[in-house]
Design a protein around this motif. Structure first.
Motif, PDB file in Angstrom:
ATOM      1  N   LEU A  44       0.828  -1.209   0.000  1.00 29.57           N
ATOM      2  CA  LEU A  44       0.000   0.000   0.000  1.00 29.57           C
ATOM      3  C   LEU A  44       0.862   1.258   0.000  1.00 29.57           C
ATOM      4  N   LEU A  45       1.896   1.274   0.792  1.00 30.10           N
ATOM      5  CA  LEU A  45       2.764   2.463   0.838  1.00 30.10           C
ATOM      6  C   LEU A  45       3.504   2.649  -0.486  1.00 30.10           C
ATOM      7  N   ARG A  46       3.887   1.553  -1.112  1.00 27.05           N
ATOM      8  CA  ARG A  46       4.526   1.655  -2.427  1.00 27.05           C
ATOM      9  C   ARG A  46       3.532   2.176  -3.446  1.00 27.05           C
ATOM     10  N   LEU A  47       2.288   1.725  -3.354  1.00 28.67           N
ATOM     11  CA  LEU A  47       1.241   2.215  -4.254  1.00 28.67           C
ATOM     12  C   LEU A  47       1.050   3.719  -4.087  1.00 28.67           C
ATOM     13  N   ALA A  48       1.013   4.196  -2.865  1.00 29.35           N
ATOM     14  CA  ALA A  48       0.837   5.635  -2.635  1.00 29.35           C
ATOM     15  C   ALA A  48       1.956   6.430  -3.288  1.00 29.35           C
ATOM     16  N   ALA A  49       3.186   5.959  -3.149  1.00 33.97           N
ATOM     17  CA  ALA A  49       4.326   6.664  -3.753  1.00 33.97           C
ATOM     18  C   ALA A  49       4.249   6.650  -5.276  1.00 33.97           C
ATOM     19  N   LEU A  50       3.866   5.511  -5.840  1.00 33.88           N
ATOM     20  CA  LEU A  50       3.768   5.411  -7.297  1.00 33.88           C
ATOM     21  C   LEU A  50       2.668   6.312  -7.855  1.00 33.88           C
ATOM     22  N   ILE A  51       1.562   6.438  -7.123  1.00 33.89           N
ATOM     23  CA  ILE A  51       0.488   7.333  -7.564  1.00 33.89           C
ATOM     24  C   ILE A  51       0.989   8.763  -7.622  1.00 33.89           C
ATOM     25  N   GLU A  52       1.720   9.163  -6.601  1.00 31.39           N
ATOM     26  CA  GLU A  52       2.263  10.535  -6.587  1.00 31.39           C
ATOM     27  C   GLU A  52       3.232  10.759  -7.744  1.00 31.39           C
ATOM     28  N   ASP A  53       4.004   9.741  -8.082  1.00 29.83           N
ATOM     29  CA  ASP A  53       4.989   9.882  -9.160  1.00 29.83           C
ATOM     30  C   ASP A  53       4.349   9.858 -10.545  1.00 29.83           C
ATOM     31  N   ALA A  54       3.124   9.380 -10.632  1.00 25.97           N
ATOM     32  CA  ALA A  54       2.480   9.162 -11.936  1.00 25.97           C
ATOM     33  C   ALA A  54       1.566  10.312 -12.347  1.00 25.97           C
ATOM     34  N   GLY A  55       1.761  11.489 -11.765  1.00 24.26           N
ATOM     35  CA  GLY A  55       0.899  12.621 -12.080  1.00 24.26           C
ATOM     36  C   GLY A  55       0.738  12.893 -13.569  1.00 24.26           C
ATOM     37  N   PRO A  56       1.820  13.059 -14.320  1.00 29.92           N
ATOM     38  CA  PRO A  56       1.697  13.344 -15.758  1.00 29.92           C
ATOM     39  C   PRO A  56       1.012  12.202 -16.523  1.00 29.92           C
ATOM     40  N   GLN A  57       1.338  10.970 -16.189  1.00 27.22           N
ATOM     41  CA  GLN A  57       0.741   9.814 -16.842  1.00 27.22           C
ATOM     42  C   GLN A  57      -0.764   9.764 -16.581  1.00 27.22           C
ATOM     43  N   LEU A  58      -1.153  10.024 -15.351  1.00 31.67           N
ATOM     44  CA  LEU A  58      -2.576  10.024 -15.006  1.00 31.67           C
ATOM     45  C   LEU A  58      -3.302  11.181 -15.674  1.00 31.67           C
ATOM     46  N   ALA A  59      -2.641  12.322 -15.750  1.00 37.15           N
ATOM     47  CA  ALA A  59      -3.257  13.493 -16.385  1.00 37.15           C
ATOM     48  C   ALA A  59      -3.543  13.219 -17.861  1.00 37.15           C
ATOM     49  N   THR A 170      -4.868   2.991 -16.274  1.00 40.96           N
ATOM     50  CA  THR A 170      -3.570   3.500 -15.818  1.00 40.96           C
ATOM     51  C   THR A 170      -3.381   3.236 -14.336  1.00 40.96           C
ATOM     52  N   LEU A 171      -4.414   3.474 -13.554  1.00 43.54           N
ATOM     53  CA  LEU A 171      -4.329   3.215 -12.118  1.00 43.54           C
ATOM     54  C   LEU A 171      -4.133   1.723 -11.847  1.00 43.54           C
ATOM     55  N   ALA A 172      -4.799   0.870 -12.608  1.00 42.96           N
ATOM     56  CA  ALA A 172      -4.641  -0.574 -12.421  1.00 42.96           C
ATOM     57  C   ALA A 172      -3.206  -1.008 -12.709  1.00 42.96           C
ATOM     58  N   ALA A 173      -2.597  -0.410 -13.720  1.00 41.64           N
ATOM     59  CA  ALA A 173      -1.206  -0.740 -14.035  1.00 41.64           C
ATOM     60  C   ALA A 173      -0.277  -0.301 -12.901  1.00 41.64           C
ATOM     61  N   ILE A 174      -0.576   0.828 -12.280  1.00 44.40           N
ATOM     62  CA  ILE A 174       0.222   1.311 -11.145  1.00 44.40           C
ATOM     63  C   ILE A 174       0.058   0.360  -9.957  1.00 44.40           C
ATOM     64  N   ILE A 175      -1.168  -0.090  -9.713  1.00 47.47           N
ATOM     65  CA  ILE A 175      -1.420  -1.041  -8.622  1.00 47.47           C
ATOM     66  C   ILE A 175      -0.657  -2.340  -8.871  1.00 47.47           C
ATOM     67  N   ALA A 176      -0.697  -2.827 -10.108  1.00 43.85           N
ATOM     68  CA  ALA A 176       0.009  -4.076 -10.441  1.00 43.85           C
ATOM     69  C   ALA A 176       1.504  -3.925 -10.188  1.00 43.85           C
ATOM     70  N   ARG A 177       2.043  -2.773 -10.512  1.00 41.53           N
ATOM     71  CA  ARG A 177       3.478  -2.546 -10.280  1.00 41.53           C
ATOM     72  C   ARG A 177       3.801  -2.556  -8.783  1.00 41.53           C
ATOM     73  N   ALA A 178       2.958  -1.922  -7.988  1.00 35.86           N
ATOM     74  CA  ALA A 178       3.182  -1.912  -6.540  1.00 35.86           C
ATOM     75  C   ALA A 178       3.140  -3.325  -5.965  1.00 35.86           C
ATOM     76  N   LEU A 179       2.216  -4.126  -6.439  1.00 38.66           N
ATOM     77  CA  LEU A 179       2.130  -5.513  -5.972  1.00 38.66           C
ATOM     78  C   LEU A 179       3.364  -6.305  -6.389  1.00 38.66           C
ATOM     79  N   ARG A 180       3.741  -6.139  -7.639  1.00 39.77           N
ATOM     80  CA  ARG A 180       4.898  -6.877  -8.171  1.00 39.77           C
ATOM     81  C   ARG A 180       6.172  -6.505  -7.403  1.00 39.77           C
ATOM     82  N   GLU A 181       6.351  -5.235  -7.133  1.00 42.98           N
ATOM     83  CA  GLU A 181       7.580  -4.781  -6.486  1.00 42.98           C
ATOM     84  C   GLU A 181       7.645  -5.147  -5.011  1.00 42.98           C
TER      85      GLU A 181
END
Length: 433
Positions: A44-59, A170-181
């Motif tokens: 969950l904490l990794r997911l939160a960090a990845l969401i913050e880093d993905a601002g341009p991608q999400l936009a 896009t959010l699902a891909a970020i979640i998958a990355r957090a789980l994988r990592e």
């Protein structure tokens, strides 16, 4: 062509998709059910960090959805719900961190006892297993539901609306990355790769792999899921919520409560839709309550007694129809009725309400006791706004929705409600005679 634009009728493809998602989710759920709290929190904490880093991608993804929504004729309000601003992205990340900080419900001992034959029985909280979530519009629901299900040890299959397809993907891909990592199966959270309703129908039949469904959205979506699912559904259809002002009510308190319950956020399911006033105080108190509501832009629709009282004080009110007593307006509209007694108020609520959130305003503790005992709703308030029917306000930290069902979960559905339980029995060689 985007998956949201397809209209395939190939039922074999839909069945195969539902089978693949369900089978993968079930396998992941068995891993997640015994995953230590620390690892779930790390994901969950990794997911939160990845969401913050993905601002341009999400936009970029959200801009595509907004363009599609505008071209499809979505209202300004719906487009606003769809929009991911930098502030909303930051709020999503913070929401995930808040879930990580919540106590883990899995493994909590609910009770324990010994039998005369020496068996030791423990009842402990466990994940439900695989939870399907069907929702509309807001992309943040993808993250909220994934985080809550994950913390409660459940794998989730998410199916968002077509208007948010690119944002959700896009959010699902970020979640998958957090789980994988963080060493968890990516299938702990899966987004359906199509919004074709036929694919949803196929998923609703997979009671062999999916253990619970939670629909979030309008009444039409919720009824579609409930009527077509072989899987148990946690739901509420609508929020027809009432505030009853008793003959022993404090006028200032009654005004503050009804104004807040109706106007603080009129589009939500726990906003008041009906105002009931005891006949003995109607002439004195109703004009004050009505004026306060009208001054805040509320359209009043009243019964004959209400119209008679308000005509004397020149407060605008139009006649209510029979349909008004059961309508969820989700707007600045309120139906008003004068009742002869507390019993009449209770009967009105149990007949016309939706068993969601109802309130009494009174200084009479016995009247409050009777009201709370006899009103058959998930949440019944005494001297408080119906707007408090919310997981965060209850101290649950977060919620995945509100249930008006009688079985398993009722009211705000938080982490504990996303769990079931099982019995663990220890013996010393006992056999049954």
């Amino acid at each position: 062509m985007s998956p949201r634009d397809t209209d395939s009728t190939n039922t074999e493809d839909h069945a195969a998709l539902a089978l693949r998602l369900g089978r993968a989710a079930r396998a992941a759920s068995l891993v997640l059910a015994t995953t230590p709290t620390e690892r779930k929190n790390a994901a969950l904490l990794r997911l939160a960090a990845l969401i913050e880093d993905a601002g341009p991608q999400l936009a970029e993804a959200n801009a595509r959805d907004l363009e599609y929504g505008a071209a499809s004729g979505l209202s300004a309000a719906m487009l606003d719900r769809l929009r991911l601003t930098p502030g909303r992205v930051a709020a999503m990340a913070e929401g995930v961190r808040q879930v990580a900080a919540l106590p883990d419900p899995v493994g909590e001992e609910l009770e324990s006892f010994d039998r005369p034959n020496g068996l030791r029985i423990r009842k402990v909280r466990v994940p439900i297993g695989v939870i399907g979530v069907v929702y509309e519009s807001r992309p943040n629901v993808t993250v909220d539901c994934a985080a809550l299900c994950l913390k409660a040890g459940n794998a989730s299959i998410l199916r968002g609306g077509k208007e948010a397809f690119h944002s959700n993907s896009t959010l699902a891909a970020i979640i998958a990355r957090a789980l994988r990592e963080t060493g968890l199966p990516e299938a702990c959270v899966q987004l359906m790769p199509t919004t074709d309703r036929a694919a949803l129908l196929a998923l609703l039949q997979r009671d062999d792999f999916v253990h619970c469904l939670i629909p979030r959205g309008g009444e039409g979506l919720i009824r579609f899921v409930a009527e077509n699912s072989r899987i148990p559904v946690i739901k509420h259809y609508k929020g027809v919520c009432s505030v009853y002002v008793d003959q022993a009510a404090d006028a200032a308190m009654a005004e503050a409560i009804i104004v807040n319950a109706k106007t603080q956020r009129p589009s939500v399911c726990n906003a008041a839709e009906k105002l009931l006033v005891h006949r003995d105080i109607a002439r004195e108190m109703l004009p004050r309550l009505a004026r306060a509501l009208v001054d805040r832009g509320v359209e009043l629709r009243g019964d004959a007694a209400t119209l008679a009282v308000l005509s004397e004080s020149s407060v605008p009110c139009i006649p209510a129809s029979e349909a008004d007593w059961e309508t969820e307006y989700v707007d600045l509209v309120l139906a008003v009725r004068v009742v002869d007694s507390l019993e009449d108020a209770v009967d009105f609520i149990n007949t016309h309400g939706s068993a969601h959130s109802d309130a009494i305003v009174t200084s009479d503790a016995e009247a409050a006791r009777r009201f709370q005992l006899h009103v058959d709703s998930a949440t019944v308030f005494w001297n408080a706004s119906t707007r408090f029917n919310d997981g965060f306000e209850f101290g649950f930290g977060a919620e995945i929705g509100i249930s008006t069902d009688r079985l398993h979960a009722r009211g705000p559905v938080g982490l504990k409600e996303l769990c079931s339980y099982k019995y663990l029995i220890r013996g010393e060689g006992q056999v049954r005679g």
